[in-house]
Enzyme design. Sequence first.
Site, PDB file in Angstrom:
ATOM      1  N   GLY A  82       3.165   2.543  10.688  1.00 42.57           N
ATOM      2  CA  GLY A  82       4.089   3.648  10.469  1.00 42.57           C
ATOM      3  C   GLY A  82       4.874   4.043  11.711  1.00 42.57           C
ATOM      4  O   GLY A  82       5.519   5.077  11.747  1.00 42.57           O
ATOM      5  N   GLU A  94      -4.736  -4.705  10.949  1.00 45.35           N
ATOM      6  CA  GLU A  94      -3.690  -3.685  11.087  1.00 45.35           C
ATOM      7  C   GLU A  94      -3.898  -2.926  12.395  1.00 45.35           C
ATOM      8  O   GLU A  94      -4.709  -1.990  12.447  1.00 45.35           O
ATOM      9  CB  GLU A  94      -3.753  -2.691   9.915  1.00 45.35           C
ATOM     10  CG  GLU A  94      -3.542  -3.324   8.567  1.00 45.35           C
ATOM     11  CD  GLU A  94      -3.034  -2.313   7.544  1.00 45.35           C
ATOM     12  OE1 GLU A  94      -1.992  -2.582   6.934  1.00 45.35           O
ATOM     13  OE2 GLU A  94      -3.651  -1.249   7.379  1.00 45.35           O
ATOM     14  N   HIS A 133      -9.217   1.243   5.491  1.00 42.23           N
ATOM     15  CA  HIS A 133      -7.888   1.397   6.079  1.00 42.23           C
ATOM     16  C   HIS A 133      -7.990   2.323   7.296  1.00 42.23           C
ATOM     17  O   HIS A 133      -8.804   3.247   7.312  1.00 42.23           O
ATOM     18  CB  HIS A 133      -6.924   1.982   5.039  1.00 42.23           C
ATOM     19  CG  HIS A 133      -5.505   1.953   5.516  1.00 42.23           C
ATOM     20  ND1 HIS A 133      -4.998   2.919   6.362  1.00 42.23           N
ATOM     21  CD2 HIS A 133      -4.517   1.058   5.313  1.00 42.23           C
ATOM     22  CE1 HIS A 133      -3.736   2.605   6.643  1.00 42.23           C
ATOM     23  NE2 HIS A 133      -3.420   1.482   6.025  1.00 42.23           N
ATOM     24  N   SER A 156       4.100  -1.962  10.161  1.00 37.10           N
ATOM     25  CA  SER A 156       5.564  -2.036  10.267  1.00 37.10           C
ATOM     26  C   SER A 156       6.143  -3.393   9.856  1.00 37.10           C
ATOM     27  O   SER A 156       7.123  -3.861  10.459  1.00 37.10           O
ATOM     28  CB  SER A 156       6.028  -1.642  11.679  1.00 37.10           C
ATOM     29  OG  SER A 156       5.625  -0.312  11.969  1.00 37.10           O
ATOM     30  N   GLY A 200       3.141  -1.000   4.196  1.00 43.94           N
ATOM     31  CA  GLY A 200       3.161   0.413   3.833  1.00 43.94           C
ATOM     32  C   GLY A 200       4.576   0.856   3.493  1.00 43.94           C
ATOM     33  O   GLY A 200       5.083   0.615   2.390  1.00 43.94           O
ATOM     34  N   GLY A 201       5.247   1.462   4.453  1.00 46.17           N
ATOM     35  CA  GLY A 201       6.573   2.065   4.235  1.00 46.17           C
ATOM     36  C   GLY A 201       7.566   1.173   3.504  1.00 46.17           C
ATOM     37  O   GLY A 201       8.237   1.621   2.560  1.00 46.17           O
ATOM     38  N   ASN A 252       0.874  -1.178   0.000  1.00 45.99           N
ATOM     39  CA  ASN A 252       0.000   0.000   0.000  1.00 45.99           C
ATOM     40  C   ASN A 252       0.908   1.225   0.000  1.00 45.99           C
ATOM     41  O   ASN A 252       1.524   1.539   1.011  1.00 45.99           O
ATOM     42  CB  ASN A 252      -0.884  -0.041   1.257  1.00 45.99           C
ATOM     43  CG  ASN A 252      -1.674   1.237   1.441  1.00 45.99           C
ATOM     44  OD1 ASN A 252      -1.760   2.077   0.531  1.00 45.99           O
ATOM     45  ND2 ASN A 252      -2.257   1.403   2.618  1.00 45.99           N
ATOM     46  N   TRP A 253       0.960   1.889  -1.138  1.00 46.73           N
ATOM     47  CA  TRP A 253       1.877   3.036  -1.252  1.00 46.73           C
ATOM     48  C   TRP A 253       1.369   4.292  -0.570  1.00 46.73           C
ATOM     49  O   TRP A 253       2.097   5.265  -0.454  1.00 46.73           O
ATOM     50  CB  TRP A 253       2.146   3.331  -2.733  1.00 46.73           C
ATOM     51  CG  TRP A 253       3.087   2.370  -3.381  1.00 46.73           C
ATOM     52  CD1 TRP A 253       3.687   1.288  -2.817  1.00 46.73           C
ATOM     53  CD2 TRP A 253       3.535   2.418  -4.746  1.00 46.73           C
ATOM     54  NE1 TRP A 253       4.485   0.653  -3.740  1.00 46.73           N
ATOM     55  CE2 TRP A 253       4.410   1.340  -4.934  1.00 46.73           C
ATOM     56  CE3 TRP A 253       3.278   3.270  -5.818  1.00 46.73           C
ATOM     57  CZ2 TRP A 253       5.034   1.086  -6.155  1.00 46.73           C
ATOM     58  CZ3 TRP A 253       3.893   3.030  -7.034  1.00 46.73           C
ATOM     59  CH2 TRP A 253       4.764   1.950  -7.198  1.00 46.73           C
ATOM     60  N   LYS A 254       0.078   4.311  -0.208  1.00 52.89           N
ATOM     61  CA  LYS A 254      -0.505   5.523   0.392  1.00 52.89           C
ATOM     62  C   LYS A 254      -0.302   6.698  -0.563  1.00 52.89           C
ATOM     63  O   LYS A 254      -0.331   6.498  -1.776  1.00 52.89           O
ATOM     64  CB  LYS A 254       0.067   5.745   1.797  1.00 52.89           C
ATOM     65  CG  LYS A 254      -0.044   4.472   2.650  1.00 52.89           C
ATOM     66  CD  LYS A 254       0.240   4.655   4.100  1.00 52.89           C
ATOM     67  CE  LYS A 254       0.082   3.313   4.811  1.00 52.89           C
ATOM     68  NZ  LYS A 254       0.235   3.400   6.265  1.00 52.89           N
TER      69      LYS A 254
END
Length: 254
Positions: free
Chosen positions: A174, A168, A96, A214, A235-236, A10-12
């Site tokens: 994050g 999540e 989300h 994370s 994510g990150g 998920n690149w956000k």
Amino acid sequence: MKRRPLIAGNWKMYKTVPETLAYIETFKPLVAGVEDRDIMLAPPFTSLDAAERALEGSNIALGAQNCHYADEGAFTGEISPRMLADIGVTYVILGHSERRHLFGESNELIRKKVESVLRYELIPILCIGETLEEREAGKTLSVLESQLKEGLAGFSAEDLKNLVIAYEPVWAIGTGKTATPEQAQEAHAFCRKILAEMFGEDFSERTRILYGGSVKPENVVGLMARPDIDGALVGGASLKPDSFAKIVNFGRME
Ligand code: 13P
């Protein structure tokens, strides 16, 4: 039952179209030949069309990060499931925690979005998870139960046959603070029990439950070793092709 793992990025709100294309060019060869697990990338809306073309013929599916529940209409700034289906999207991330907490999305709204996504045969990835405050107050399981029961109210097992759930915990997103594999396993097993109550054992055994919060190359193996963890929503660490490829290839490269 062995469920096929799904590793989803998920690149956000990151990456322009040229950045998306450069990423895909580097990423594709790093995961070429991976056949025993599903891979998904969810870039921002502006990159979806370009990404779809760049991913054509690869083993990487395209996902969107959100959508509206209507097919079309006077909803300034929104994107419909019909538009997503038209450009070749396969998965849609719904509910989300950033949508729930920053944009006020309720379980009822998310349920309408699930319904709309199913109308176009897109695969919903329904995200659920408790905040730190809820965890500390001992409410984790009751929060997960109501997010599942309200978000999936009124559907049949047949309607939801491709459904993916993503657990999540908000406090792990994050923050660099991953849930321990034990904490994640406990939540996943509980979600599977609720799904069994709602839709039957078969459905519950078939449905993939991803962990997100994370996830990194260093912790994915421990998480994936747990019986009820069927993949990751990243994510990150999905923003760099090499780290995301390491996560996709968990268990193969050590
Ligand atoms: P991080 O992997 O950056 O913690 O984000 C998780 C997430 O929200 C994926 O949807």
